[in-house]
Design a protein around this motif. Structure first.
Motif, PDB file in Angstrom:
ATOM      1  N   SER A 130      44.038  38.904  44.486  1.00  0.00           N
ATOM      2  CA  SER A 130      43.210  37.782  44.911  1.00  0.00           C
ATOM      3  C   SER A 130      41.824  37.839  44.259  1.00  0.00           C
ATOM      4  CB  SER A 130      43.042  37.866  46.433  1.00  0.00           C
ATOM      5  OG  SER A 130      43.045  36.611  47.013  1.00  0.00           O
ATOM      6  N   ALA A 131      41.242  39.022  44.276  1.00  0.00           N
ATOM      7  CA  ALA A 131      39.881  39.182  43.738  1.00  0.00           C
ATOM      8  C   ALA A 131      39.878  38.981  42.219  1.00  0.00           C
ATOM      9  CB  ALA A 131      39.339  40.568  44.098  1.00  0.00           C
ATOM     10  N   LEU A 132      40.860  39.574  41.526  1.00  0.00           N
ATOM     11  CA  LEU A 132      40.910  39.449  40.066  1.00  0.00           C
ATOM     12  C   LEU A 132      41.133  37.997  39.656  1.00  0.00           C
ATOM     13  CD1 LEU A 132      43.033  42.623  39.199  1.00  0.00           C
ATOM     14  CD2 LEU A 132      40.709  42.174  38.376  1.00  0.00           C
ATOM     15  N   LEU A 133      42.021  37.324  40.393  1.00  0.00           N
ATOM     16  CA  LEU A 133      42.319  35.923  40.077  1.00  0.00           C
ATOM     17  C   LEU A 133      41.063  35.056  40.263  1.00  0.00           C
ATOM     18  CD1 LEU A 133      44.764  34.180  39.297  1.00  0.00           C
ATOM     19  CD2 LEU A 133      45.176  33.811  41.734  1.00  0.00           C
ATOM     20  N   ALA A 134      40.390  35.243  41.397  1.00  0.00           N
ATOM     21  CA  ALA A 134      39.169  34.453  41.666  1.00  0.00           C
ATOM     22  C   ALA A 134      38.109  34.752  40.605  1.00  0.00           C
ATOM     23  CB  ALA A 134      38.645  34.765  43.064  1.00  0.00           C
ATOM     24  N   HIS A 135      37.990  36.007  40.247  1.00  0.00           N
ATOM     25  CA  HIS A 135      37.012  36.413  39.246  1.00  0.00           C
ATOM     26  C   HIS A 135      37.359  35.834  37.882  1.00  0.00           C
ATOM     27  CE1 HIS A 135      34.887  39.375  36.583  1.00  0.00           C
ATOM     28  NE2 HIS A 135      33.940  39.106  37.469  1.00  0.00           N
ATOM     29  N   ASP A 136      38.656  35.983  37.470  1.00  0.00           N
ATOM     30  CA  ASP A 136      39.096  35.483  36.154  1.00  0.00           C
ATOM     31  C   ASP A 136      38.896  33.972  36.059  1.00  0.00           C
ATOM     32  OD1 ASP A 136      39.891  38.047  35.677  1.00  0.00           O
ATOM     33  OD2 ASP A 136      42.043  37.629  35.507  1.00  0.00           O
ATOM     34  N   MET A 137      39.227  33.269  37.152  1.00  0.00           N
ATOM     35  CA  MET A 137      39.113  31.808  37.112  1.00  0.00           C
ATOM     36  C   MET A 137      37.657  31.397  36.935  1.00  0.00           C
ATOM     37  SD  MET A 137      41.944  30.677  39.947  1.00  0.00           S
ATOM     38  CE  MET A 137      41.669  28.929  39.886  1.00  0.00           C
ATOM     39  N   ALA A 138      36.769  32.079  37.665  1.00  0.00           N
ATOM     40  CA  ALA A 138      35.346  31.736  37.538  1.00  0.00           C
ATOM     41  C   ALA A 138      34.849  32.028  36.121  1.00  0.00           C
ATOM     42  CB  ALA A 138      34.518  32.513  38.566  1.00  0.00           C
ATOM     43  N   MET A 139      35.246  33.164  35.573  1.00  0.00           N
ATOM     44  CA  MET A 139      34.786  33.529  34.224  1.00  0.00           C
ATOM     45  C   MET A 139      35.314  32.528  33.193  1.00  0.00           C
ATOM     46  SD  MET A 139      32.818  36.022  34.804  1.00  0.00           S
ATOM     47  CE  MET A 139      32.505  35.400  36.438  1.00  0.00           C
ATOM     48  N   ALA A 140      36.591  32.133  33.358  1.00  0.00           N
ATOM     49  CA  ALA A 140      37.199  31.203  32.400  1.00  0.00           C
ATOM     50  C   ALA A 140      36.485  29.854  32.389  1.00  0.00           C
ATOM     51  CB  ALA A 140      38.678  31.015  32.728  1.00  0.00           C
ATOM     52  N   GLU A 141      35.898  29.506  33.526  1.00  0.00           N
ATOM     53  CA  GLU A 141      35.227  28.197  33.643  1.00  0.00           C
ATOM     54  C   GLU A 141      33.724  28.297  33.420  1.00  0.00           C
ATOM     55  OE1 GLU A 141      36.706  25.236  34.139  1.00  0.00           O
ATOM     56  OE2 GLU A 141      38.699  26.161  34.265  1.00  0.00           O
ATOM     57  N   GLY A 142      33.257  29.487  33.047  1.00  0.00           N
ATOM     58  CA  GLY A 142      31.809  29.690  32.907  1.00  0.00           C
ATOM     59  C   GLY A 142      31.117  29.562  34.256  1.00  0.00           C
ATOM     60  N   GLY A 143      31.828  29.885  35.312  1.00  0.00           N
ATOM     61  CA  GLY A 143      31.272  29.746  36.667  1.00  0.00           C
ATOM     62  C   GLY A 143      30.801  31.056  37.247  1.00  0.00           C
ATOM     63  N   THR A 144      30.781  31.122  38.567  1.00  0.00           N
ATOM     64  CA  THR A 144      30.253  32.297  39.270  1.00  0.00           C
ATOM     65  C   THR A 144      31.274  32.776  40.289  1.00  0.00           C
ATOM     66  OG1 THR A 144      28.076  31.267  39.112  1.00  0.00           O
ATOM     67  CG2 THR A 144      28.258  33.130  40.626  1.00  0.00           C
ATOM     68  N   PHE A 145      31.373  34.077  40.414  1.00  0.00           N
ATOM     69  CA  PHE A 145      32.226  34.681  41.442  1.00  0.00           C
ATOM     70  C   PHE A 145      31.291  35.320  42.455  1.00  0.00           C
ATOM     71  CE2 PHE A 145      33.762  38.720  43.053  1.00  0.00           C
ATOM     72  CZ  PHE A 145      35.024  38.430  43.539  1.00  0.00           C
ATOM     73  N   VAL A 146      31.458  34.999  43.721  1.00  0.00           N
ATOM     74  CA  VAL A 146      30.599  35.630  44.730  1.00  0.00           C
ATOM     75  C   VAL A 146      31.448  36.467  45.691  1.00  0.00           C
ATOM     76  CG1 VAL A 146      28.791  33.864  44.618  1.00  0.00           C
ATOM     77  CG2 VAL A 146      30.614  33.625  46.320  1.00  0.00           C
ATOM     78  N   LEU A 147      30.801  37.456  46.251  1.00  0.00           N
ATOM     79  CA  LEU A 147      31.468  38.325  47.227  1.00  0.00           C
ATOM     80  C   LEU A 147      30.910  38.010  48.607  1.00  0.00           C
ATOM     81  CD1 LEU A 147      33.346  40.872  47.600  1.00  0.00           C
ATOM     82  CD2 LEU A 147      31.251  42.217  47.581  1.00  0.00           C
ATOM     83  N   ARG A 148      31.770  38.069  49.584  1.00  0.00           N
ATOM     84  CA  ARG A 148      31.310  37.942  50.980  1.00  0.00           C
ATOM     85  C   ARG A 148      32.014  39.017  51.797  1.00  0.00           C
ATOM     86  NH1 ARG A 148      32.874  32.918  52.213  1.00  0.00           N
ATOM     87  NH2 ARG A 148      34.686  33.352  53.502  1.00  0.00           N
TER      88      ARG A 148
END
Ligand code: GLU
Length: 307
Positions: A22-40
Motif C-alpha cells: 500500500s505504501a509503495l504504491l501510494a508513494h510510486d503513484m505520487a512520484m510518477a505524477e510529480g506529486g507528494t506522498f504524505v504520512l499520517r
C-alpha cells in the motif's frame, strides 16, 4: 494538477507485506505524477497504539526508500479538528447519543424477529435502540458515543444530490480497482442503494467514549486537512469508503466548503501462501523479519508484485 497520496498506518503492530504494498504504491503513484506522498499516524485508539510501533514503521518505510515531508500528522493531536466536524453534524440534528454496549446490540439483533446478528463495515449493524424520535438539542455531549442517523441523513438535502434517480435511489460512486497484478487498474462503477446503506451499514459511530472521534470521521477530516487528492487503500476498505463519502458530503457545505472528493483507488490484497489475507498479527510477514533475514528493499518490491 495537485496530486497528493497518503499512507496512514495504525501503530498497533509491525509493518507487514500488505502495508508495504500500500505504501509503495501510494508513494510510486505520487512520484510518477510529480506529486507528494504524505504520512499520517492513525493513533486515535490510544489504548492500542504504541510509540515503539510508530518508530519501527517509520524505520521500515525509510528502509523501503519512502520519504515524506514533515510534519507527520498524528490523529492523537487533532481532536480540535474532529470536534469542529462533529459540531457541524450535531447542529444539523443528525447525531444522537448511544449508550448501548456490544452485548446490548447483539441481544437486540438476535431477538427472533430481527434474525441473526449481522456485521457491516462499522461492526455490528445497529438496531436503532437509542435513536430518538426528535433530534436532541442543546450543546453536543462530550465523551459519549454518538451515532449518525443514517435514515435522516439520506433523506436530507446534503446527500440527495449524490443519489441518482435511476432505478430507485442509488448512490453512484466510481473507484479505481486493481484488476490484476502490477497495479493494473480499471475504473469500476459502484452503485449502492439507500436500502443497502440503511440495512448493511446502518447508524454508524462518529464519536466514541474515551476516543473523541471514530476512525471513519477522523479519516475524512484528516484526508481533507492533509489535502489528499488520491486515497490509495486495500480493497477490504471499499465499504469503509462509502461511509467516509457520506460523512464528507454531510460536512461539505458548512465546514468544508472546499471538500473535494478524493479519487479512491482500491488495491488488491497481499495474501499468504494459502491465499489468506495478511493480518496485523502475521508477524511472520513483518518487514522487520524479512530485513533480519537479509532481504533487500528490491526483494520486498518483488514479493508484492511491484518489482
Ligand atoms: N489506519 C487505517 C489502517 O491501517 C487506515 C486505512 C485507510 O483509511 O485507508 O487500516
Amino acid at each position: 494538477m495537485t496530486f497528493i497520496t497518503r499512507f496512514a498506518p495504525s501503530p498497533t503492530g509491525p509493518l507487514h507485506l500488505g502495508h508495504a504494498y500500500s505504501a509503495l504504491l501510494a508513494h510510486d503513484m505520487a512520484m510518477a505524477e510529480g506529486g507528494t506522498f504524505v504520512l499520517r499516524i492513525d493513533d486515535l485508539d490510544q489504548s492500542r497504539s504504541r510509540v515503539a510501533w510508530e518508530e519501527q514503521i517509520c524505520e521500515d518505510l525509510h528502509w523501503l526508500g519512502i520519504t515524506w515531508p514533515p510534519p507527520v500528522r498524528k490523529q492523537s493531536e487533532c481532536q480540535r479538528d474532529y470536534d469542529r466536524a462533529l459540531d457541524v453534524l450535531w447542529r444539523k440534528g443528525l447525531l444522537y447519543q448511544c449508550s448501548c454496549s456490544r452485548r446490548d446490540i447483539k441481544d437486540a439483533q438476535s431477538a427472533p424477529q430481527e434474525g441473526a446478528p449481522q456485521f457491516g463495515p462499522d461492526g455490528l449493524i445497529y438496531p436503532g435502540t437509542c435513536r430518538p424520535q426528535t433530534p436532541p438539542s442543546g450543546p453536543r455531549p462530550q465523551n459519549v458515543t454518538l451515532r449518525l442517523d443514517v435514515s435522516k441523513a439520506l433523506s436530507g438535502p446534503d446527500l440527495q444530490p449524490h443519489f441518482s434517480r435511476r432505478a430507485g435511489e442509488r448512490l453512484d460512486f466510481s473507484s479505481f480497482m486493481e484488476t490484476g497484478p502490477h497495479a493494473n487498474t480499471a475504473i469500476e462503477q459502484y452503485e449502492f442503494t439507500s436500502e443497502f446503506i440503511l440495512n448493511q451499514i446502518g447508524d454508524f459511530v462518529v464519536a466514541r467514549r474515551n476516543m473523541g472521534a471514530s476512525y471513519h470521521l477522523a479519516v475524512v477530516v484528516d484526508d481533507q486537512e492533509q489535502g489528499v487528492t488520491h486515497v490509495i487503500r486495500g480493497a477490504d476498505l471499499l465499504e469503509a469508503t462509502i461511509i467516509q463519502l457520506l460523512i464528507g458530503w454531510l460536512l461539505d457545505d458548512e465546514l468544508y466548503q472546499y471538500w473535494s472528493q478524493p479519487v479512491y483507488h482500491h488495491h488488491r490484497l497481499i495474501r499468504d501462501d494459502q491465499g489468506k489475507r495478511l493480518a496485523k498479527r502475521d508477524d511472520a510477514r513483518a518487514i522487520a523479519k524479512y530485513r533480519a533475514e537479509g532481504a533487500s528493499p528490491a526483494d520486498i518490491r518483488q514479493f508484492v508484485g511491484l518489482g
